[in-house]
Design a protein around this motif. Structure first.
Motif, short mmCIF file in Angstrom:
data_model
loop_
_atom_site.label_atom_id
_atom_site.label_comp_id
_atom_site.label_asym_id
_atom_site.label_seq_id
_atom_site.Cartn_x
_atom_site.Cartn_y
_atom_site.Cartn_z
N PHE A 1 0.82 -1.21 0.00
CA PHE A 1 0.00 0.00 0.00
C PHE A 1 0.86 1.26 0.00
O PHE A 1 0.57 2.22 -0.72
N ALA A 2 1.93 1.25 0.78
CA ALA A 2 2.82 2.41 0.84
C ALA A 2 3.49 2.64 -0.51
O ALA A 2 3.65 3.78 -0.95
N ARG A 3 3.90 1.55 -1.17
CA ARG A 3 4.51 1.70 -2.50
C ARG A 3 3.52 2.22 -3.52
O ARG A 3 3.86 3.03 -4.38
N LEU A 4 2.27 1.77 -3.42
CA LEU A 4 1.22 2.25 -4.33
C LEU A 4 0.98 3.74 -4.12
O LEU A 4 0.89 4.50 -5.09
N MET A 5 0.89 4.15 -2.86
CA MET A 5 0.67 5.57 -2.56
C MET A 5 1.85 6.42 -3.03
O MET A 5 1.66 7.53 -3.54
N ALA A 6 3.07 5.92 -2.89
CA ALA A 6 4.24 6.65 -3.34
C ALA A 6 4.24 6.80 -4.86
O ALA A 6 4.60 7.86 -5.39
N THR A 7 3.81 5.76 -5.57
CA THR A 7 3.74 5.83 -7.02
C THR A 7 2.70 6.85 -7.47
O THR A 7 2.94 7.65 -8.37
N ILE A 8 1.54 6.84 -6.82
CA ILE A 8 0.49 7.81 -7.14
C ILE A 8 0.98 9.22 -6.85
O ILE A 8 0.76 10.15 -7.63
N ASP A 9 1.70 9.39 -5.74
CA ASP A 9 2.24 10.70 -5.39
C ASP A 9 3.23 11.19 -6.44
O ASP A 9 3.20 12.35 -6.84
N ARG A 10 4.11 10.29 -6.91
CA ARG A 10 5.07 10.67 -7.95
C ARG A 10 4.36 11.08 -9.24
O ARG A 10 4.76 12.05 -9.89
N LEU A 11 3.30 10.35 -9.61
CA LEU A 11 2.57 10.70 -10.83
C LEU A 11 1.87 12.05 -10.71
O LEU A 11 1.89 12.85 -11.65
N LEU A 12 1.26 12.31 -9.55
CA LEU A 12 0.59 13.60 -9.35
C LEU A 12 1.59 14.75 -9.33
O LEU A 12 1.32 15.83 -9.86
N THR A 13 2.76 14.52 -8.73
CA THR A 13 3.79 15.55 -8.70
C THR A 13 4.29 15.85 -10.10
O THR A 13 4.47 17.01 -10.48
N ALA A 14 4.52 14.81 -10.89
CA ALA A 14 4.97 15.01 -12.27
C ALA A 14 3.92 15.76 -13.08
O ALA A 14 4.25 16.66 -13.86
N SER A 15 2.66 15.41 -12.88
CA SER A 15 1.58 16.08 -13.59
C SER A 15 1.51 17.56 -13.21
O SER A 15 1.32 18.43 -14.06
N ALA A 16 1.69 17.86 -11.93
CA ALA A 16 1.66 19.25 -11.47
C ALA A 16 2.83 20.03 -12.04
O ALA A 16 2.68 21.19 -12.45
N ARG A 17 4.00 19.41 -12.10
CA ARG A 17 5.17 20.11 -12.66
C ARG A 17 4.97 20.42 -14.14
O ARG A 17 5.32 21.49 -14.61
#
Length: 45
Positions: free
Chosen positions: A16-32
């Motif tokens: 679950f933590a790895r899944l949340m980290a992956t989602i966080d990375r995708l959202l951060t990349a999208s925001a950038r």
């Protein structure tokens, strides 16, 4: 008696933590990308 001892340690990162980290990375990349294009980034899912 056994001469070795083992310690049961919990895994440092659960699935679950790895899944949340992956989602966080995708959202951060999208925001950038949105900021680079001059748009307002969308927050959340």
């Amino acid at each position: 008696m056994s001469k070795t001892a083992s310690i049961g340690l919990a895994p440092s990162s659960t699935l679950f933590a790895r899944l949340m980290a992956t989602i966080d990375r995708l959202l951060t990349a999208s925001a950038r990308i949105a900021v680079r294009n001059g748009d307002l980034p969308r927050f959340g899912l």
